[in-house]
Design a protein around this motif. Structure first.
Motif, PDB file in Angstrom:
ATOM      1  N   LYS A 133       7.257  -5.442 -78.426  1.00 38.98           N
ATOM      2  CA  LYS A 133       8.014  -5.475 -76.860  1.00 38.98           C
ATOM      3  C   LYS A 133       6.783  -5.674 -75.881  1.00 38.98           C
ATOM      4  O   LYS A 133       7.007  -6.489 -74.817  1.00 38.98           O
ATOM      5  N   LYS A 134       5.786  -4.933 -75.960  1.00 42.76           N
ATOM      6  CA  LYS A 134       4.515  -5.426 -75.076  1.00 42.76           C
ATOM      7  C   LYS A 134       4.222  -6.645 -74.969  1.00 42.76           C
ATOM      8  O   LYS A 134       4.211  -7.225 -73.732  1.00 42.76           O
ATOM      9  N   ARG A 135       4.015  -7.365 -75.986  1.00 45.93           N
ATOM     10  CA  ARG A 135       3.681  -8.585 -76.251  1.00 45.93           C
ATOM     11  C   ARG A 135       4.692  -9.638 -75.227  1.00 45.93           C
ATOM     12  O   ARG A 135       4.437 -10.364 -74.613  1.00 45.93           O
ATOM     13  N   LEU A 136       6.265  -9.467 -75.473  1.00 46.80           N
ATOM     14  CA  LEU A 136       7.020 -10.083 -74.915  1.00 46.80           C
ATOM     15  C   LEU A 136       7.134  -9.859 -73.292  1.00 46.80           C
ATOM     16  O   LEU A 136       7.155 -10.851 -72.461  1.00 46.80           O
ATOM     17  N   LEU A 137       6.983  -8.509 -73.130  1.00 49.51           N
ATOM     18  CA  LEU A 137       6.773  -8.425 -71.579  1.00 49.51           C
ATOM     19  C   LEU A 137       5.835  -9.003 -70.974  1.00 49.51           C
ATOM     20  O   LEU A 137       6.032  -9.820 -69.881  1.00 49.51           O
ATOM     21  N   GLU A 138       4.449  -8.906 -71.458  1.00 45.31           N
ATOM     22  CA  GLU A 138       3.363  -9.438 -70.862  1.00 45.31           C
ATOM     23  C   GLU A 138       3.661 -11.271 -70.843  1.00 45.31           C
ATOM     24  O   GLU A 138       3.030 -11.889 -70.245  1.00 45.31           O
TER      25      GLU A 138
END
Lengths: 723, 234
Positions: free
Chosen positions: B184-189
């Motif tokens: 999720k973090k990767r997708l958000l950033e």
């Protein structure tokens, strides 16, 4: 004149042209080391400008400064602890929005940033007009347009570094605004933190605490009110997610992107251009359902062929060069132990190091070309389904295939895997890819003991290796390397023509790192093993046997002479007998001589362990010396059986199959399997130690020997029943 | 209407209120009723064809139904429903219709999958459940007719699906990212924000991973990861 020095860190998203820019900034003045405690490369270079020495540290590519991956943590640590004078944020001008996300995080961590707006030419081709002054004003930091591949803007970037340094500390502080609710929360936490003079920027700590960043939590532990801060951050987190009806990470990243799009609206004009998107066109061929895979295999075939078949020629050249030097020294230095040490130990050892160089150079030429053009990511895209099924990454495929040529460059090639876990796994199973050095052993034994099915047997050995690799991958995945796997989300960069400079630097980089980091160890170990195999000198044995041989010669001579005239037939038989006896004595002599040396003693010592696999003593010793390199297995056999040196090993083959030495087809099969599985070679072990750490290298040695024993044992006993 | 043959036709369904018929037998009743609506006379042959079952099996089943007094059937003759049989067949058919409607109109499934699901479910719903469900479908229709706004919200929610269901060449808009942690973090950033458009460019030759484009750059993402990205097709 004392030169003043400025330290800058180079940071940017993957595929933003950071490496090219780094090379353009520093030229060939680079040095490569590892970051303390981790096997992530740290690259440094220098540049002289206007009386300053600018030290450039290349940081790992990252999309953000969270603490999920090792790379991100390193970058974060570098900014916070090493406190570089500037951070050069390399930003892909054609992909501003996403690239600037990292910039917002750099603002938050309060790093002094200079933006290098890289690949500005590509952005222009996309129809983007970027107002750099506006952008600079909005982000409150210098912005320098650059094109790393064409050396454009490099001087200006250096100017900007020096200028900013001299004006220091004139940089204005800006903040990313998060709106009332969140700002209040940040303020609350900031107040708590600032009560106690924190080491790190308090706003950054506060925001990271709200995001639930574990590293930030660790960083405030030194504060006396750490517990209270953490507790407050939890309740704030909960409250905010309720307010926004979404988790707080999403809200924060959304706001950062909001800030960016606001800035871009002001600073960027986009005019529609008729785009003939080359990337998508190439992709439609390269990733095509029908020709994607054939194309990949053709590419790999070419890469393999160039590396290992074409690489043979320079290898032979090196070998004959080493031979020539050996001869030279043999002539200069008077015979004796010193000559032996220099010619066989040292020169031979150096030879065994540089013999890998052609392979490494060519392979990394190819890999660097594939990476820089963007094809590497596509190959991972094609293979990921299969590789992922085995717990590997799409990018593991190429290093594994290259392992069939030689495990050393193949293990070095795992560097294209960004994730540490994937890399360790790919390195650990690489030795199961049976390298070309093991082939002579198979050819000798399969040809001797299975003359009618040699090809099939060899194929079986290779297949067994692949099978064991997959089994081991599954096993490691579920045991020692268990854990959360990193997301695969991988950028497929647009196809680009790589620059010769980048490729050459990359290639040279690998070769020199091989020579510097592995060469010494391999050389040292080669000498040690050479000493072990030469000493202690079994002179008395030699003398004893020489006397015996002389005596036999005389006896037979006398006998032959006496019967020669009356009975030429008998004389001939006697002559044959004599030859046999001589051969026997020679073999005995060599065996006793080797038994007397350290390595012979080791071989004898471990022999009982190998006996259950049907190996004879000679096989045991060959395996011991084979630790240096697999070719040595065959040459040791040659020495032990006193086989004349002929190209096809026919003489050795004849002796091996002689029943008096007790090698059966079953034990031959077990031996081939053992050779395939056990420790590949000294150089491979060194490569493993260098790439993923000494502990893993030791683990690999133990694991490989263990598996080799078990599997050979099984096959030996099954084969004994069948054959 | 695709009906499936059950393994054991004599395995009576316990959860059904009119439980003296097995799902298989219910299928027979329903289809005989349907055939009778379309034709004047119904023969064994017709039933066999419609259900894709061999004629002797149909004959055997009809014999069973006759014993229960649900059909009139003489060997080699026409098949007729008794009045009791007609009543049962109608109930089953009614269930089928409103279930199809539920799946199709309310849950926004396509006609074929809706019918398929209805065929499966109709034999297992209790009378009580089916009455309540029918009431719900009626209520929905009324609200829709009255132009209630929640209907639109529900409809648009029903259109949402994981990215992994979007076909090659289609575009979709991000609704939300599920889960937490590194992905999720990767997708958000990387800028996977609500409202952003994703273009599914192509599937790898082995159907995994997927090549997508977002914000002018290309990404490769595994199907299992694409499941975490909820989108609305455009």
């Amino acid at each position: 004149m004392t030169k003043k020095s400025i330290t800058v860190g180079l940071i940017g998203n993957p595929n933003c042209g950071k490496t090219t820019l780094f090379n353009a900034l520093t030229g060939a003045r680079q040095k490569v080391a590892n970051w303390a405690g981790v096997t992530v490369e740290r690259r440094e270079g220098f540049s002289h400008h206007k009386g300053y020495t600018i030290k450039v540290v290349d940081l790992p590519g990252a999309y953000s400064l969270t603490s999920f991956s090792m790379e991100e943590l390193i970058t974060r640590q570098f900014i916070l602890n090493d406190k570089p004078d500037f951070i050069i944020n390399v930003v892909d001008a054609g992909n501003l929005e996403r690239n600037l996300y990292l910039t917002t995080q750099l603002i938050e961590i309060e790093a002094p940033v200079i933006i290098a707006l890289n690949m500005i030419d590509e952005a222009y081709d996309k129809g983007l007009t970027i107002n750099t002054e506006k952008l600079s004003e909005l982000f409150s930091m210098p912005v320098v347009p650059t094109v790393g591949t064409k050396n454009i803007g490099i001087q200006q970037l250096k100017d900007s570094i020096v200028d900013s340094y001299e004006k220091h500390p004139l940089q204005r502080k800006i903040v990313i605004p998060y709106g009332n609710d969140i700002e209040q929360a940040i303020q609350t936490l900031q107040n708590l933190i600032e009560n106690h003079k924190p080491e790190y920027p308090s706003r950054w700590l506060a925001i990271n605490l709200i995001e639930g960043d574990s590293d930030a939590e660790k960083k405030i532990q030194s504060l006396p009110n750490a517990d209270a801060i953490v507790k407050t951050s939890y309740s704030i987190r909960n409250k905010l997610s309720q307010t926004f009806n979404d988790d707080i990470e999403t809200v924060l990243s959304d706001m950062r992107y909001g800030f960016i799009s606001g800035a871009l609206k002001e600073a960027v004009r986009k005019k529609p251009v008729k785009r003939h998107d080359i990337t998508q066109k190439i992709d439609s061929i390269v990733l095509n359902r029908y020709i994607g895979f054939p194309l990949l295999f053709i590419m790999l075939f070419i890469l393999f062929h160039l590396t290992f078949i074409l690489g043979q020629y320079p290898q032979q050249l090196i070998e004959s060069g080493v031979q020539w030097i050996s001869n030279l020294f043999a002539n200069i230095i008077p015979g004796g132990q010193l000559q032996n040490l220099i010619v066989q130990g040292i020169i031979g050892g150096v030879g065994s190091v540089i013999v890998f160089l052609p392979n490494i150079l060519i392979l990394f030429l190819g890999i660097s070309f594939m990476e820089d053009t963007g094809y590497m990511a596509r190959s991972a895209f094609l293979m990921d389904k299969i590789m992922h099924g085995l717990g590997l990454h799409g990018k593991s495929f190429i290093p594994l295939v290259m392992g069939f040529g030689c495990n050393v460059p193949a293990i070095m090639a795992t560097r294209s895997l960004e994730n540490k876990r994937d890399r360790i796994l790919t390195v650990l199973i690489n030795p199961f890819m049976s390298c070309s050095a093991r082939l002579p052993v198979y050819i000798l034994f399969a040809g001797t003991f299975f003359p009618n099915h040699a090809g099939l047997i060899i194929l079986f050995i290779y297949a067994l290796g692949i099978f064991l690799a997959f089994i081991s991958a599954k096993l490691f995945n579920n045991t020692i390397l268990k854990g959360e796997s990193m997301p695969f989300v991988m950028e497929l960069p647009p196809y680009r023509m790589p620059t010769v400079k980048t490729i050459l630097i990359h290639m040279w980089d690998r070769a020199s790192s091989y020579l510097r980091k592995m060469g010494g160890i391999i050389l040292a170990f080669s000498i040690v093993i050479w000493v072990l195999s030469e000493y202690p000198k079994p002179q008395h044995i030699e003398q004893k046997y020489d006397a015996l041989i002389e005596q036999t010669r005389l006896e037979f001579n006398r006998a032959i002479v006496t019967v020669q005239k009356e009975n030429p037939e008998k004389a001939k038989i006697l002559h044959d007998k004599y030859n046999l006896a001589l051969d026997d004595l020679e073999i005995q002599k060599r065996q006793e001589m080797i038994k007397y040396t350290f390595i012979g003693k080791i071989g004898t010592f471990i022999y009982p362990v190998l006996q259950p696999l049907g190996f004879n003593w000679q096989m045991g010793v060959s395996l011991t010396t084979g630790f240096v390199a697999k070719e040595v297995v065959v040459s040791t056999m040659g020495v032990l059986y006193h086989a004349s040196d002929d190209e096809s090993n026919q003489n050795l083959s004849k002796k091996l199959i002689n029943p008096r030495y007790g090698i059966t087809p079953a034990s031959a099969l077990a031996f081939m399997i053992f050779v395939m599985i056990y420790i590949p070679c000294l150089a491979t072990v060194t490569a493993i130690a260098r790439e993923i750490g000494t502990r893993w290298a030791l683990f690999s040695i133990v694991y490989q020997i263990f598996v080799a024993w078990i599997v050979s044992f099984g096959f030996y006993h099954v084969a004994r029943l069948i054959l | 209407m695709r009906m499936r043959r059950r393994g054991n036709p004599f395995n009576f369904n316990q959860t059904n209120d009119n439980s003296f018929l097995s799902p298989n037998m219910e299928d027979y009743m329903e289809n005989i009723a349907l055939l009778l609506k379309e034709n004047d006379v119904v023969r064994v042959k017709d039933i066999a064809k419609k259900l894709n079952i061999k004629m002797p099996s149909v004959t055997a089943a009809l014999q069973k139904l006759k014993e229960k007094g649900l059909v009139d059937y003489e060997k080699y003759g026409h098949v007729q429903l008794t009045s009791k049989g007609k009543e049962i067949a109608d109930t089953i058919y009614e269930k089928h219709s409103f279930l199809t409607e539920f799946f199709k109109n309310i849950l926004s499934m396509d006609q074929k999958s809706a019918e398929d699901q209805a065929c499966k479910l109709e034999h297992h719903l209790s009378n009580d459940a089916s009455i309540r469900m029918q009431r719900f479908v009626e209520f929905y229709k009324q609200e829709q007719h009255d132009g209630q706004t929640w209907i639109n919200r529900l409809d648009s929610a029903m259109e949402e699906m994981p990215l992994s269901l979007i076909k090659e060449g289609q575009q979709a808009e991000i609704v939300r990212i599920l889960g937490s942690g590194p992905l999720k973090k990767r997708l958000l950033e990387m800028g996977f924000r609500k409202g952003e458009t994703i273009h599914v460019i192509k599937y790898a030759p082995l159907k995994d991973p997927i090549e997508i484009s977002i914000k002018d750059f290309l990404l490769s993402i595994r199907v299992e990861e694409a499941n975490y990205i909820i989108v609305k097709p455009l």
